[in-house]
Design a protein around this motif. Sequence first.
Motif, PDB file in Angstrom:
ATOM      1  N   THR A   7      39.156  35.270  25.209  1.00  0.00           N
ATOM      2  CA  THR A   7      39.032  36.716  25.419  1.00  0.00           C
ATOM      3  C   THR A   7      38.722  37.419  24.104  1.00  0.00           C
ATOM      4  O   THR A   7      37.853  38.299  24.052  1.00  0.00           O
ATOM      5  CB  THR A   7      40.314  37.286  26.056  1.00  0.00           C
ATOM      6  OG1 THR A   7      40.539  36.624  27.302  1.00  0.00           O
ATOM      7  CG2 THR A   7      40.201  38.780  26.283  1.00  0.00           C
ATOM      8  N   MET A   8      39.410  37.046  23.031  1.00  0.00           N
ATOM      9  CA  MET A   8      39.144  37.644  21.720  1.00  0.00           C
ATOM     10  C   MET A   8      37.701  37.370  21.299  1.00  0.00           C
ATOM     11  O   MET A   8      37.036  38.249  20.732  1.00  0.00           O
ATOM     12  CB  MET A   8      40.120  37.100  20.674  1.00  0.00           C
ATOM     13  CG  MET A   8      39.963  37.742  19.305  1.00  0.00           C
ATOM     14  SD  MET A   8      40.424  39.493  19.257  1.00  0.00           S
ATOM     15  CE  MET A   8      42.192  39.363  19.098  1.00  0.00           C
ATOM     16  N   PHE A   9      37.213  36.189  21.588  1.00  0.00           N
ATOM     17  CA  PHE A   9      35.831  35.817  21.273  1.00  0.00           C
ATOM     18  C   PHE A   9      34.861  36.788  21.948  1.00  0.00           C
ATOM     19  O   PHE A   9      33.933  37.304  21.327  1.00  0.00           O
ATOM     20  CB  PHE A   9      35.583  34.376  21.736  1.00  0.00           C
ATOM     21  CG  PHE A   9      34.248  33.821  21.369  1.00  0.00           C
ATOM     22  CD1 PHE A   9      34.061  33.159  20.163  1.00  0.00           C
ATOM     23  CD2 PHE A   9      33.170  33.914  22.232  1.00  0.00           C
ATOM     24  CE1 PHE A   9      32.820  32.621  19.813  1.00  0.00           C
ATOM     25  CE2 PHE A   9      31.934  33.380  21.900  1.00  0.00           C
ATOM     26  CZ  PHE A   9      31.765  32.727  20.690  1.00  0.00           C
ATOM     27  N   LYS A  10      35.115  37.063  23.231  1.00  0.00           N
ATOM     28  CA  LYS A  10      34.252  37.987  23.977  1.00  0.00           C
ATOM     29  C   LYS A  10      34.351  39.413  23.446  1.00  0.00           C
ATOM     30  O   LYS A  10      33.342  40.100  23.282  1.00  0.00           O
ATOM     31  CB  LYS A  10      34.619  37.976  25.461  1.00  0.00           C
ATOM     32  CG  LYS A  10      34.282  36.686  26.169  1.00  0.00           C
ATOM     33  CD  LYS A  10      34.764  36.745  27.612  1.00  0.00           C
ATOM     34  CE  LYS A  10      34.505  35.461  28.347  1.00  0.00           C
ATOM     35  NZ  LYS A  10      34.986  35.535  29.741  1.00  0.00           N
ATOM     36  N   VAL A  11      35.572  39.872  23.190  1.00  0.00           N
ATOM     37  CA  VAL A  11      35.807  41.241  22.742  1.00  0.00           C
ATOM     38  C   VAL A  11      35.113  41.513  21.405  1.00  0.00           C
ATOM     39  O   VAL A  11      34.578  42.601  21.183  1.00  0.00           O
ATOM     40  CB  VAL A  11      37.323  41.526  22.634  1.00  0.00           C
ATOM     41  CG1 VAL A  11      37.605  42.811  21.881  1.00  0.00           C
ATOM     42  CG2 VAL A  11      37.954  41.565  24.013  1.00  0.00           C
TER      43      VAL A  11
ATOM     44  N   ASN B 112      30.599  34.406  15.072  1.00  0.00           N
ATOM     45  CA  ASN B 112      30.167  35.421  14.119  1.00  0.00           C
ATOM     46  C   ASN B 112      31.355  35.778  13.222  1.00  0.00           C
ATOM     47  O   ASN B 112      32.478  35.300  13.425  1.00  0.00           O
ATOM     48  CB  ASN B 112      29.532  36.638  14.817  1.00  0.00           C
ATOM     49  CG  ASN B 112      30.510  37.513  15.578  1.00  0.00           C
ATOM     50  OD1 ASN B 112      31.662  37.702  15.210  1.00  0.00           O
ATOM     51  ND2 ASN B 112      30.037  38.079  16.678  1.00  0.00           N
ATOM     52  N   CYS B 113      31.122  36.618  12.223  1.00  0.00           N
ATOM     53  CA  CYS B 113      32.176  36.921  11.242  1.00  0.00           C
ATOM     54  C   CYS B 113      33.402  37.563  11.882  1.00  0.00           C
ATOM     55  O   CYS B 113      34.540  37.231  11.540  1.00  0.00           O
ATOM     56  CB  CYS B 113      31.621  37.810  10.134  1.00  0.00           C
ATOM     57  SG  CYS B 113      30.326  37.020   9.156  1.00  0.00           S
ATOM     58  N   ALA B 114      33.192  38.494  12.811  1.00  0.00           N
ATOM     59  CA  ALA B 114      34.309  39.144  13.491  1.00  0.00           C
ATOM     60  C   ALA B 114      35.095  38.139  14.324  1.00  0.00           C
ATOM     61  O   ALA B 114      36.333  38.123  14.301  1.00  0.00           O
ATOM     62  CB  ALA B 114      33.804  40.284  14.376  1.00  0.00           C
ATOM     63  N   GLN B 115      34.384  37.304  15.060  1.00  0.00           N
ATOM     64  CA  GLN B 115      35.039  36.289  15.884  1.00  0.00           C
ATOM     65  C   GLN B 115      35.804  35.292  15.024  1.00  0.00           C
ATOM     66  O   GLN B 115      36.912  34.884  15.373  1.00  0.00           O
ATOM     67  CB  GLN B 115      33.996  35.547  16.719  1.00  0.00           C
ATOM     68  CG  GLN B 115      33.352  36.388  17.788  1.00  0.00           C
ATOM     69  CD  GLN B 115      32.117  35.738  18.375  1.00  0.00           C
ATOM     70  OE1 GLN B 115      31.355  35.061  17.681  1.00  0.00           O
ATOM     71  NE2 GLN B 115      31.901  35.965  19.671  1.00  0.00           N
ATOM     72  N   ALA B 116      35.218  34.901  13.908  1.00  0.00           N
ATOM     73  CA  ALA B 116      35.856  33.912  13.034  1.00  0.00           C
ATOM     74  C   ALA B 116      37.221  34.399  12.568  1.00  0.00           C
ATOM     75  O   ALA B 116      38.195  33.642  12.565  1.00  0.00           O
ATOM     76  CB  ALA B 116      34.955  33.605  11.842  1.00  0.00           C
TER      77      ALA B 116
ATOM     78  N   VAL C  78      48.635  38.005  18.360  1.00  0.00           N
ATOM     79  CA  VAL C  78      48.584  39.352  18.933  1.00  0.00           C
ATOM     80  C   VAL C  78      48.581  39.306  20.458  1.00  0.00           C
ATOM     81  O   VAL C  78      48.261  40.286  21.126  1.00  0.00           O
ATOM     82  CB  VAL C  78      47.374  40.159  18.396  1.00  0.00           C
ATOM     83  CG1 VAL C  78      47.510  40.375  16.901  1.00  0.00           C
ATOM     84  CG2 VAL C  78      46.052  39.509  18.742  1.00  0.00           C
ATOM     85  N   GLY C  79      48.937  38.155  21.011  1.00  0.00           N
ATOM     86  CA  GLY C  79      49.089  38.034  22.458  1.00  0.00           C
ATOM     87  C   GLY C  79      47.799  37.938  23.250  1.00  0.00           C
ATOM     88  O   GLY C  79      47.771  38.296  24.425  1.00  0.00           O
TER      89      GLY C  79
END
Length: 138
Positions: free
Chosen positions: A36-40, A17-21, A30-31
């Motif tokens: 994990t970022m994909f899920k968040v 999605n746009c946020a994930q992209a 950002v460590g």
Amino acid sequence: MQSRIDKCTERHQAGYNCAQAVACAYADLVGMDEATMFKVTEGLGLGQGAMLGTCGAVAGACALAGMKNSCGDLQNPNSKGATYKLVKEITETFKAQNGSIICKELKGVETGKVLRTCPECIKDAAALAEKVLFADEQ
């Protein structure tokens, strides 16, 4: 830092999605690992799932601001003000460029006038993340 805007576009074309992209293309800076970022950020796409809220691409850039700037100190959370300043710069600049930060307004759901497409929003939000958050990265 070499621009990662094309990586954002590739992720969106692959089904992110746009946020994930946006957020996943910079997760390592950002460590955070990309999975994990994909899920968040999954619930932040499509204007927080219903086109009524903030554009997912902008939300992804704002998530990066928190990850980049937060002190992470649960006992003394003193970095909020500085993080809010970064988010304000991202959102105000995006709105000035595109006329809105609200997904349904950008897509012209009620007006029939598209202000910006998802791929264009992703490019704009990624460019702002690079300028505001990662300009000092090598």
